[in-house]
Design a protein around this motif. Structure first.
Motif, PDB file in Angstrom:
ATOM      1  N   MET A 261       0.831  -1.203   0.000  1.00 16.57           N
ATOM      2  CA  MET A 261       0.000   0.000   0.000  1.00 16.57           C
ATOM      3  C   MET A 261       0.865   1.252   0.000  1.00 16.57           C
ATOM      4  O   MET A 261       0.611   2.204  -0.747  1.00 16.57           O
ATOM      5  N   ARG A 262       1.879   1.232   0.839  1.00 12.29           N
ATOM      6  CA  ARG A 262       2.722   2.424   0.945  1.00 12.29           C
ATOM      7  C   ARG A 262       3.501   2.670  -0.343  1.00 12.29           C
ATOM      8  O   ARG A 262       3.671   3.817  -0.762  1.00 12.29           O
ATOM      9  N   ARG A 263       3.964   1.588  -0.968  1.00 10.54           N
ATOM     10  CA  ARG A 263       4.654   1.758  -2.255  1.00 10.54           C
ATOM     11  C   ARG A 263       3.729   2.366  -3.298  1.00 10.54           C
ATOM     12  O   ARG A 263       4.174   3.126  -4.169  1.00 10.54           O
ATOM     13  N   ALA A 264       2.460   2.016  -3.223  1.00  8.59           N
ATOM     14  CA  ALA A 264       1.480   2.517  -4.187  1.00  8.59           C
ATOM     15  C   ALA A 264       0.971   3.910  -3.825  1.00  8.59           C
ATOM     16  O   ALA A 264       0.203   4.504  -4.581  1.00  8.59           O
ATOM     17  N   GLY A 265       1.389   4.431  -2.677  1.00 13.59           N
ATOM     18  CA  GLY A 265       0.945   5.747  -2.249  1.00 13.59           C
ATOM     19  C   GLY A 265      -0.483   5.765  -1.734  1.00 13.59           C
ATOM     20  O   GLY A 265      -1.140   6.809  -1.753  1.00 13.59           O
ATOM     21  N   VAL A 266      -0.968   4.610  -1.264  1.00 16.32           N
ATOM     22  CA  VAL A 266      -2.333   4.497  -0.771  1.00 16.32           C
ATOM     23  C   VAL A 266      -2.345   4.678   0.741  1.00 16.32           C
ATOM     24  O   VAL A 266      -1.556   4.052   1.457  1.00 16.32           O
ATOM     25  N   VAL A 267      -3.236   5.526   1.234  1.00 17.92           N
ATOM     26  CA  VAL A 267      -3.336   5.798   2.667  1.00 17.92           C
ATOM     27  C   VAL A 267      -4.235   4.751   3.324  1.00 17.92           C
ATOM     28  O   VAL A 267      -5.400   4.603   2.936  1.00 17.92           O
ATOM     29  N   PRO A 268      -3.739   4.011   4.306  1.00 18.22           N
ATOM     30  CA  PRO A 268      -4.577   3.018   4.987  1.00 18.22           C
ATOM     31  C   PRO A 268      -5.737   3.688   5.726  1.00 18.22           C
ATOM     32  O   PRO A 268      -5.575   4.770   6.279  1.00 18.22           O
ATOM     33  N   ASP A 269      -6.904   3.048   5.717  1.00 13.59           N
ATOM     34  CA  ASP A 269      -8.011   3.541   6.531  1.00 13.59           C
ATOM     35  C   ASP A 269      -8.057   2.753   7.839  1.00 13.59           C
ATOM     36  O   ASP A 269      -7.229   1.875   8.078  1.00 13.59           O
ATOM     37  N   MET A 270      -9.027   3.060   8.686  1.00 14.66           N
ATOM     38  CA  MET A 270      -9.095   2.416   9.994  1.00 14.66           C
ATOM     39  C   MET A 270      -9.421   0.929   9.887  1.00 14.66           C
ATOM     40  O   MET A 270      -9.005   0.136  10.735  1.00 14.66           O
ATOM     41  N   PHE A 271     -10.153   0.540   8.841  1.00 16.33           N
ATOM     42  CA  PHE A 271     -10.420  -0.881   8.621  1.00 16.33           C
ATOM     43  C   PHE A 271      -9.106  -1.626   8.409  1.00 16.33           C
ATOM     44  O   PHE A 271      -8.867  -2.682   9.005  1.00 16.33           O
ATOM     45  N   VAL A 272      -8.251  -1.081   7.581  1.00 12.77           N
ATOM     46  CA  VAL A 272      -6.962  -1.719   7.294  1.00 12.77           C
ATOM     47  C   VAL A 272      -6.117  -1.781   8.563  1.00 12.77           C
ATOM     48  O   VAL A 272      -5.512  -2.823   8.872  1.00 12.77           O
ATOM     49  N   TYR A 273      -6.067  -0.682   9.301  1.00 13.07           N
ATOM     50  CA  TYR A 273      -5.283  -0.682  10.533  1.00 13.07           C
ATOM     51  C   TYR A 273      -5.821  -1.707  11.533  1.00 13.07           C
ATOM     52  O   TYR A 273      -5.052  -2.386  12.226  1.00 13.07           O
ATOM     53  N   ALA A 274      -7.153  -1.806  11.629  1.00 17.18           N
ATOM     54  CA  ALA A 274      -7.738  -2.754  12.576  1.00 17.18           C
ATOM     55  C   ALA A 274      -7.357  -4.182  12.231  1.00 17.18           C
ATOM     56  O   ALA A 274      -7.023  -4.984  13.113  1.00 17.18           O
ATOM     57  N   GLU A 275      -7.383  -4.517  10.948  1.00 20.49           N
ATOM     58  CA  GLU A 275      -7.028  -5.872  10.534  1.00 20.49           C
ATOM     59  C   GLU A 275      -5.535  -6.127  10.692  1.00 20.49           C
ATOM     60  O   GLU A 275      -5.117  -7.240  11.037  1.00 20.49           O
ATOM     61  N   LEU A 276      -4.722  -5.096  10.451  1.00 14.08           N
ATOM     62  CA  LEU A 276      -3.289  -5.231  10.680  1.00 14.08           C
ATOM     63  C   LEU A 276      -3.020  -5.535  12.155  1.00 14.08           C
ATOM     64  O   LEU A 276      -2.262  -6.460  12.495  1.00 14.08           O
ATOM     65  N   MET A 277      -3.659  -4.773  13.034  1.00 16.22           N
ATOM     66  CA  MET A 277      -3.466  -4.994  14.460  1.00 16.22           C
ATOM     67  C   MET A 277      -3.998  -6.355  14.892  1.00 16.22           C
ATOM     68  O   MET A 277      -3.397  -7.037  15.723  1.00 16.22           O
ATOM     69  N   SER A 278      -5.111  -6.767  14.302  1.00 14.69           N
ATOM     70  CA  SER A 278      -5.668  -8.085  14.622  1.00 14.69           C
ATOM     71  C   SER A 278      -4.704  -9.195  14.231  1.00 14.69           C
ATOM     72  O   SER A 278      -4.520 -10.176  14.969  1.00 14.69           O
ATOM     73  N   SER A 279      -4.068  -9.045  13.065  1.00 14.85           N
ATOM     74  CA  SER A 279      -3.112 -10.063  12.628  1.00 14.85           C
ATOM     75  C   SER A 279      -1.950 -10.159  13.604  1.00 14.85           C
ATOM     76  O   SER A 279      -1.460 -11.257  13.911  1.00 14.85           O
ATOM     77  N   LEU A 280      -1.513  -9.013  14.113  1.00 14.20           N
ATOM     78  CA  LEU A 280      -0.392  -8.982  15.058  1.00 14.20           C
ATOM     79  C   LEU A 280      -0.797  -9.587  16.403  1.00 14.20           C
ATOM     80  O   LEU A 280      -0.050 -10.376  16.991  1.00 14.20           O
ATOM     81  N   VAL A 281      -1.977  -9.209  16.886  1.00 10.82           N
ATOM     82  CA  VAL A 281      -2.451  -9.739  18.174  1.00 10.82           C
ATOM     83  C   VAL A 281      -2.610 -11.253  18.094  1.00 10.82           C
ATOM     84  O   VAL A 281      -2.181 -11.989  18.994  1.00 10.82           O
ATOM     85  N   ARG A 282      -3.227 -11.743  17.026  1.00 11.93           N
ATOM     86  CA  ARG A 282      -3.433 -13.184  16.877  1.00 11.93           C
ATOM     87  C   ARG A 282      -2.113 -13.937  16.745  1.00 11.93           C
ATOM     88  O   ARG A 282      -2.016 -15.116  17.092  1.00 11.93           O
ATOM     89  N   ALA A 283      -1.091 -13.244  16.232  1.00 10.07           N
ATOM     90  CA  ALA A 283       0.229 -13.853  16.092  1.00 10.07           C
ATOM     91  C   ALA A 283       1.064 -13.710  17.362  1.00 10.07           C
ATOM     92  O   ALA A 283       2.233 -14.121  17.385  1.00 10.07           O
ATOM     93  N   GLY A 284       0.487 -13.113  18.402  1.00  9.82           N
ATOM     94  CA  GLY A 284       1.213 -12.948  19.653  1.00  9.82           C
ATOM     95  C   GLY A 284       2.172 -11.770  19.658  1.00  9.82           C
ATOM     96  O   GLY A 284       3.050 -11.687  20.525  1.00  9.82           O
ATOM     97  N   GLN A 285       2.006 -10.839  18.716  1.00  9.85           N
ATOM     98  CA  GLN A 285       2.892  -9.682  18.613  1.00  9.85           C
ATOM     99  C   GLN A 285       2.164  -8.424  19.105  1.00  9.85           C
ATOM    100  O   GLN A 285       1.998  -7.449  18.367  1.00  9.85           O
ATOM    101  N   VAL A 286       1.761  -8.462  20.356  1.00 10.23           N
ATOM    102  CA  VAL A 286       0.965  -7.371  20.902  1.00 10.23           C
ATOM    103  C   VAL A 286       1.761  -6.066  20.950  1.00 10.23           C
ATOM    104  O   VAL A 286       1.218  -4.983  20.705  1.00 10.23           O
TER     105      VAL A 286
END
Length: 208
Positions: free
Chosen positions: A140-165
């Motif tokens: 996304m960043r390479r493409a110059g696309v700004v993440p929205d809150m949905f994207v951030y929420a899923e990113l954080m969810s992936s980290l939490v589920r992976a134990g990377q709180v």
């Protein structure tokens, strides 16, 4: 409608927002990255194409949908919605590598927007696939696309589920540092991470 250059898929027609609430300024940023351009093309053709992609996926999975998209591109009838639909169908299959490759194609012609990446990040969030979530964010960043809150929420969810709180905490700090107001869902995601770790002090600190 007239055929379009296969190398330049049609942009979104008027009113196609992909759903979800948008914080102040996000709509303008989406216009800048190509997601909100108006199009005088018939309003039904892209929907008909999407129905064909879904039917292809039902027969043969996301890769079959991608092959059907290739035929639309060759015929000059592909719209940006169709590209994004194919990405979504690949993500639904868990074929994140193919989805990222297609997203890169969309970015190469300057038409990627946040809707392109949401399905990929949603899959990563549901599966705790922090590695592919990080790759999706980098794309996304390479493409110059700004993440929205949905994207951030899923990113954080992936980290939490992976134990990377701790890394999920870092995402929240980054959002605040950028001057954006985090959605309540992001705090809830972080709280779920603290719950997994039985980290009561951090949870209480976040709540207070």
């Amino acid at each position: 409608g007239a055929a379009v250059d296969p190398s330049r898929p049609r942009r979104f027609g008027p009113g196609y927002e992909g759903g979800g609430e948008r914080e102040a300024g996000e709509r303008d940023r989406d216009r800048a990255d190509g997601g909100w351009e108006r199009d005088d093309a018939p309003g039904t053709l892209w929907r008909e194409n999407n129905a064909k992609l879904v039917a292809a996926a039902q027969r043969g999975g996301g890769r079959a949908a991608a092959a059907a998209l290739d035929e639309m591109v060759a015929a000059g009838t592909a719209f940006q919605q169709n590209y994004n639909q194919a990405v979504s169908l690949l993500a639904a299959d868990g074929d994140i590598e193919a989805g990222l490759a297609l997203a890169a194609t969309i970015a190469d012609v300057g038409l990627a927007n946040v809707i392109t990446y949401r399905p990929l990040m949603k899959y990563c969030g549901s599966k705790g696939d922090a590695r592919h979530a990080a790759r999706t964010m980098a794309a996304m960043r390479r493409a110059g696309v700004v993440p929205d809150m949905f994207v951030y929420a899923e990113l954080m969810s992936s980290l939490v589920r992976a134990g990377q709180v701790a890394d999920a905490e870092g995402v929240l700090r980054e959002i605040v540092a950028d001057g954006r107001r985090p959605h309540v869902v992001l705090f809830n995601t972080l709280l779920s991470g603290y719950s997994r770790e039985a980290n009561v002090p951090r949870a209480m600190a976040l709540i207070s």
